[in-house]
Design a protein around this motif. Structure first.
Motif, mmCIF file in Angstrom:
data_model
loop_
_atom_site.group_PDB
_atom_site.id
_atom_site.type_symbol
_atom_site.label_atom_id
_atom_site.label_comp_id
_atom_site.label_asym_id
_atom_site.label_seq_id
_atom_site.Cartn_x
_atom_site.Cartn_y
_atom_site.Cartn_z
ATOM 1 N N TRP A 154 -14.890 -17.851 10.510
ATOM 2 C CA TRP A 154 -13.401 -17.847 10.917
ATOM 3 C C TRP A 154 -13.278 -19.859 11.002
ATOM 4 O O TRP A 154 -14.081 -20.562 11.060
ATOM 5 N N SER A 155 -11.736 -20.344 10.078
ATOM 6 C CA SER A 155 -11.793 -21.497 9.904
ATOM 7 C C SER A 155 -10.633 -21.958 10.521
ATOM 8 O O SER A 155 -10.253 -20.899 10.838
ATOM 9 N N ALA A 156 -10.954 -23.215 11.004
ATOM 10 C CA ALA A 156 -9.833 -23.714 11.725
ATOM 11 C C ALA A 156 -8.017 -23.157 11.470
ATOM 12 O O ALA A 156 -7.555 -23.181 11.493
ATOM 13 N N GLU A 157 -8.159 -23.519 10.256
ATOM 14 C CA GLU A 157 -7.069 -23.578 9.232
ATOM 15 C C GLU A 157 -6.579 -22.150 9.336
ATOM 16 O O GLU A 157 -5.460 -21.617 9.147
ATOM 17 N N LYS A 158 -7.167 -21.471 9.109
ATOM 18 C CA LYS A 158 -6.493 -19.430 9.375
ATOM 19 C C LYS A 158 -6.203 -19.652 10.661
ATOM 20 O O LYS A 158 -5.791 -19.030 10.855
ATOM 21 N N MET A 159 -7.308 -19.620 11.269
ATOM 22 C CA MET A 159 -6.695 -19.621 12.697
ATOM 23 C C MET A 159 -5.156 -19.788 13.684
ATOM 24 O O MET A 159 -4.636 -19.909 14.062
ATOM 25 N N GLN A 160 -5.335 -21.265 12.733
ATOM 26 C CA GLN A 160 -4.558 -22.598 13.136
ATOM 27 C C GLN A 160 -2.733 -21.936 12.620
ATOM 28 O O GLN A 160 -1.746 -21.485 13.285
ATOM 29 N N THR A 161 -2.918 -21.485 11.140
ATOM 30 C CA THR A 161 -2.092 -20.211 10.538
ATOM 31 C C THR A 161 -1.699 -18.891 11.106
ATOM 32 O O THR A 161 -0.326 -19.336 11.557
ATOM 33 N N LEU A 162 -2.145 -18.601 11.142
ATOM 34 C CA LEU A 162 -2.287 -17.354 12.212
ATOM 35 C C LEU A 162 -2.077 -17.291 13.837
ATOM 36 O O LEU A 162 -0.504 -16.375 14.155
ATOM 37 N N LEU A 163 -2.232 -18.256 14.262
ATOM 38 C CA LEU A 163 -1.577 -18.376 15.422
ATOM 39 C C LEU A 163 0.015 -19.617 15.418
ATOM 40 O O LEU A 163 1.069 -18.939 16.615
ATOM 41 N N GLY A 164 0.060 -19.747 14.641
ATOM 42 C CA GLY A 164 1.214 -20.680 14.127
ATOM 43 C C GLY A 164 2.370 -19.761 14.228
ATOM 44 O O GLY A 164 3.202 -19.474 14.747
ATOM 45 N N ARG A 165 2.145 -18.513 13.705
ATOM 46 C CA ARG A 165 3.041 -17.612 13.030
ATOM 47 C C ARG A 165 3.812 -16.941 14.418
ATOM 48 O O ARG A 165 4.357 -16.321 14.350
ATOM 49 N N SER A 166 2.574 -17.085 15.036
ATOM 50 C CA SER A 166 3.273 -15.945 16.498
ATOM 51 C C SER A 166 3.848 -17.326 17.562
ATOM 52 O O SER A 166 3.498 -16.938 18.520
ATOM 53 N N GLY A 167 3.584 -18.190 17.217
ATOM 54 C CA GLY A 167 4.322 -19.341 18.326
ATOM 55 C C GLY A 167 3.629 -20.218 18.756
ATOM 56 O O GLY A 167 3.859 -20.967 19.474
ATOM 57 N N ILE A 168 2.460 -19.897 18.874
ATOM 58 C CA ILE A 168 1.633 -20.899 19.476
ATOM 59 C C ILE A 168 0.431 -21.830 18.493
ATOM 60 O O ILE A 168 0.160 -21.373 17.559
ATOM 61 N N LEU A 169 0.622 -23.229 19.006
ATOM 62 C CA LEU A 169 -0.090 -24.471 18.174
ATOM 63 C C LEU A 169 -1.591 -24.955 19.028
ATOM 64 O O LEU A 169 -1.463 -24.907 19.825
#
Length: 377
Positions: free
Chosen positions: A308-323
């Motif tokens: 896992w990369s920070a970029e990918k996890m951040q993006t997928l969480l962001g799309r779920s409304g979590i930053l």
């Protein structure tokens, strides 16, 4: 990238990237007290809106007196700033150092401000074995090469303190070298007083040591901006001499005064919540396969499980409304590091649940592809 301006808490950029309204985000990217401001502060601000027709006190006198009483020092040692970032800028303006030392990984403003004001930045690195804390001998050696050194205590983004013995050694080294040591204590209020390692009680012994503190994180008023430094009166006066008049607005000063008179119950509840929820959040992240240094602040540095990369996890969480805060750009860390704030139990559970779902979904997709399945888009 969510960190368009180099920091967490950027809800407008998040809305541009992920399409949600600002109010819908659950923000773990900014390290703010999950209790929100003390009720007394909100009430005072509501009752004081008419005061915006008057200029704020350029000398910050009432707030300085309250701070001096709270800290057990004299107000001549204090400089109040528009957040801890302005306090750092005033220090750089007053000292005009040609070389500045930092201990990576660390708060990005140390480097950014130093370079902005024309200084060369030299660094040493913390090690994973010490939770990204650097060896004190390395820091001591760096003090010999620079004119000013910034040190986080507890450090951002790993949340770890240096021992009091280490701090004394570094402060003594700074005295002998004629180097200034700026200890950034922006998050120290989240640590119970008996467990804090601070040179505040003995600061008079160290003319070259400066303590930097923030009121915006612990009292949850980042939109108002309020910080201060504790330094020898001559240096405090030099910093004040570089400050733009009225840089600290009147409502921020009133909020600061209310924070300091709001009583100990809010402070106690905050620390109790942070200690409890940090432990549970850390255990939950460890169960997901993350690597977590045992930080003491209101946030955790998280090494995501491979690949896992920070970029990918951040993006997928962001799309779920979590930053969450990507730390992939921090020197000394890797592309798989994020930082998450400690929030209340319900919010932390939501983060852990969604991260677990994302990891499980991705793992299932990879297994399906290896077995000849078709990935659904």
């Amino acid at each position: 990238m969510l960190e368009k301006y180099g920091h967490g808490g950027d809800l407008l950029t998040a809305a541009e990237l992920y399409g949600n309204e600002n109010s819908r985000f659950l923000d773990f990217s900014a390290n703010i007290n999950p209790l929100g401001p003390p009720p007394e502060v909100l009430q005072l601000l509501q009752n004081s809106l008419s005061s915006i027709i008057a200029y704020p006190d350029p000398g910050h006198r009432r707030l300085k007196r309250l701070l001096a009483d709270s800290l057990g020092t004299d107000s001549s040692w204090l400089t109040v700033g528009n957040g801890a970032a302005e306090s750092m800028a005033l220090l750089l303006l007053a000292l005009t150092p040609r070389t500045v030392g930092i201990v990576e990984p660390c708060f990005s403003e140390y480097r950014q401000l130093s370079e902005q004001f024309g200084a060369e930045v030299l660094s040493v690195y913390g090690t994973i074995e010490q939770g990204y804390r650097a060896d004190v001998d390395m820091i001591s050696g760096l003090l010999e090469k620079v004119e000013l050194l910034f040190l986080g205590q507890p450090n951002n983004p790993n949340g770890i303190q240096y021992s009091l013995a280490d701090l004394r050694l570094l402060a003594q080294k700074a005295e002998s070298c004629g180097t200034y040591l700026a200890v950034d204590e922006a998050f120290i209020d989240f640590i119970p007083e008996a467990e804090r390692n601070s040179l505040l009680p003995e600061l008079e012994q160290y003319r070259h040591t400066i303590l930097i503190r923030s009121m915006t994180k612990f009292y949850a008023i980042p939109g108002l901006r309020l910080g201060f430094t504790i330094a020898h009166p001559e240096l405090a006066a030099a910093m004040t001499g570089k400050q733009v008049t009225w840089s600290v607005n009147g409502l921020a000063l009133l909020a600061g005064e209310a924070c300091l008179t709001s009583g100990h119950d809010y402070e106690k509840r905050t620390r109790t919540l942070i200690i409890s929820e940090r432990a549970k959040l850390r255990q939950g992240l460890l169960k997901l396969g993350c690597e977590i240094p045992p930080g003491e602040a209101n946030f955790l540095l998280c090494g995501l499980p491979s690949p896992w990369s920070a970029e990918k996890m951040q993006t997928l969480l962001g799309r779920s409304g979590i930053l969450v805060r990507s730390c992939a750009m921090y020197p000394g860390l890797g592309k798989g590091h994020i930082r998450v704030a400690v929030k209340n139990a319900a919010d932390c559970s939501r983060l852990l649940q969604r991260m677990g779902e994302i990891i499980a979904e991705e793992t299932g997709d990879r297994i399906g592809m290896r077995e000849g399945g078709v990935r659904n888009e």
